[in-house]
Enzyme design. Structure first.
Site, PDB file in Angstrom:
ATOM      1  N   GLU A 107     -48.387  68.797  -0.429  1.00 60.89           N
ATOM      2  CA  GLU A 107     -49.905  69.004  -0.253  1.00 60.89           C
ATOM      3  C   GLU A 107     -50.220  69.593   1.032  1.00 60.89           C
ATOM      4  O   GLU A 107     -51.462  70.026   0.999  1.00 60.89           O
ATOM      5  CB  GLU A 107     -50.323  67.491  -0.224  1.00 60.89           C
ATOM      6  CG  GLU A 107     -50.224  66.805  -1.461  1.00 60.89           C
ATOM      7  CD  GLU A 107     -51.165  67.080  -2.639  1.00 60.89           C
ATOM      8  OE1 GLU A 107     -51.952  68.398  -2.546  1.00 60.89           O
ATOM      9  OE2 GLU A 107     -51.211  66.624  -3.954  1.00 60.89           O
ATOM     10  N   GLU A 138     -28.084  58.451  -4.453  1.00 64.16           N
ATOM     11  CA  GLU A 138     -28.716  57.889  -3.034  1.00 64.16           C
ATOM     12  C   GLU A 138     -27.495  57.349  -2.371  1.00 64.16           C
ATOM     13  O   GLU A 138     -27.594  56.690  -1.121  1.00 64.16           O
ATOM     14  CB  GLU A 138     -29.517  56.624  -3.387  1.00 64.16           C
ATOM     15  CG  GLU A 138     -29.110  55.651  -4.043  1.00 64.16           C
ATOM     16  CD  GLU A 138     -30.528  54.800  -4.427  1.00 64.16           C
ATOM     17  OE1 GLU A 138     -30.104  53.643  -4.079  1.00 64.16           O
ATOM     18  OE2 GLU A 138     -31.363  55.026  -4.953  1.00 64.16           O
TER      19      GLU A 138
END
Length: 323
Positions: A107, A138
């Protein structure tokens, strides 16, 4: 740049077995994994009651973030200092945490006119994991460290590791490698006393308590992380002169909606009509800051750009500079 010794990372970061005291004990001791008896029968509730319960739970998150402000504020100032010195900001996470980091980074270019390389997001498992979970990604601290090397992190940069549990091996491996390279490291988690905070130079911990669906940290924990990431990127960009007051003077007007917004911004700051604002924007290739100087001070587009450069791109400083 020297590559990390992968064996060293594996020896010093959590692995699958570290979830346990000798089993699942440690995992269930995490508040992000705990169950809450208030939510034990949510599958039996009518939709209205369940929505009300979720809304009550969500309403506790901003207060948890407020309690963490004493650790959030210095982290933001430290990140801004690195970026003022020419460094970048890198978010690293897995699963929901990684997606939130990628989202916040993505963004920044349209909102603040930054280069895509200035704020970046890395997710365990790479870009495919944004849409489809990559099982086991992960759990690999070595891969986390390698991601830092691949991102060419330097001592000028800031790296924020994001993990709801605060113990994700990939993220801890990344933070430890970034610290070895001299980068500023910040750990953002939703459990108190998390290993991620201990591994990072600065720790932000926002305990939000058990989730309405036990262990589903895309809920309150995800909301808390989103709020903190909003603060980090927005306030850092304000410190870097990417706003004038609360106006986005570095936005990139790539569509008609944003072009109309740019016209309004220039008109508001320069106190000119929409037609004058549009003319100034046309003269400056829709550079909002330069257009404001053209419309408000009568500068030529070239002089406006020169003045902005002289003031480090800060419009307010350029507006207040003595002629």
């Amino acid at each position: 740049m020297n590559r990390i010794d992968r064996t060293d990372v594996a020896d010093h970061a959590p692995n699958d077995d570290s979830d346990t005291d000798t089993g699942a004990g440690l995992m269930t001791s995490l508040t992000t994994e705990a169950g809450d008896p208030r939510y034990a029968h949510i599958d039996e509730l009518p939709t209205a009651a369940l929505a009300d319960l979720m809304n009550d739970a969500d309403a506790t998150v901003p207060a948890a973030v407020r309690r963490a402000l004493p650790s959030i504020v210095p982290a933001i100032d430290a990140i801004a200092a690195r970026m003022k010195g020419g460094g970048g900001l890198l978010y690293v996470g897995a699963g929901t945490s990684g997606r939130l980091g990628v989202l916040d980074a993505s963004e920044c270019p349209p909102t603040f006119g930054t280069a895509p390389s200035l704020v970046r997001g890395i997710i365990a498992g790479g870009p495919p994991a944004i849409i489809t979970p990559v099982e086991g990604a992960e759990d690999d601290p070595v891969a986390g460290a390698a991601a830092i090397d691949d991102a060419v992190v330097t001592a000028a940069d800031a790296v924020v590791g994001i993990a709801s549990s605060g113990r994700t091996p990939y993220v801890i491996g990344a933070i430890r490698r970034a610290a070895e390279l001299g980068a500023l490291t910040v750990g953002l988690s939703c459990n108190a006393g998390a290993p991620l905070g201990a591994a990072a130079e600065m720790s932000i911990e926002v305990p939000v308590g058990p989730e309405i669906v036990a262990g589903s940290t895309r809920l309150k924990a995800g909301t808390a992380q989103k709020l903190v990431l909003n603060m980090i990127s927005t306030i850092v960009m304000v410190r870097l002169g990417k706003t004038y007051g609360n106006l986005m003077v570095d936005l990139v007007p790539t569509n008609e909606k944003l072009r109309r917004r740019a016209i309004r911004i220039v008109g508001e700051i320069a106190e000119v009509s929409a037609s004058e604002s549009r003319a100034a924007l046309d003269a400056t290739a829709f550079d909002i800051k330069a257009a404001v100087l053209v419309a408000a001070l009568g500068l030529s587009p070239q002089d406006a750009t020169t003045r902005l450069d002289r003031n480090g791109g800060h419009l307010r400083r350029a507006m207040e500079e003595r002629r």
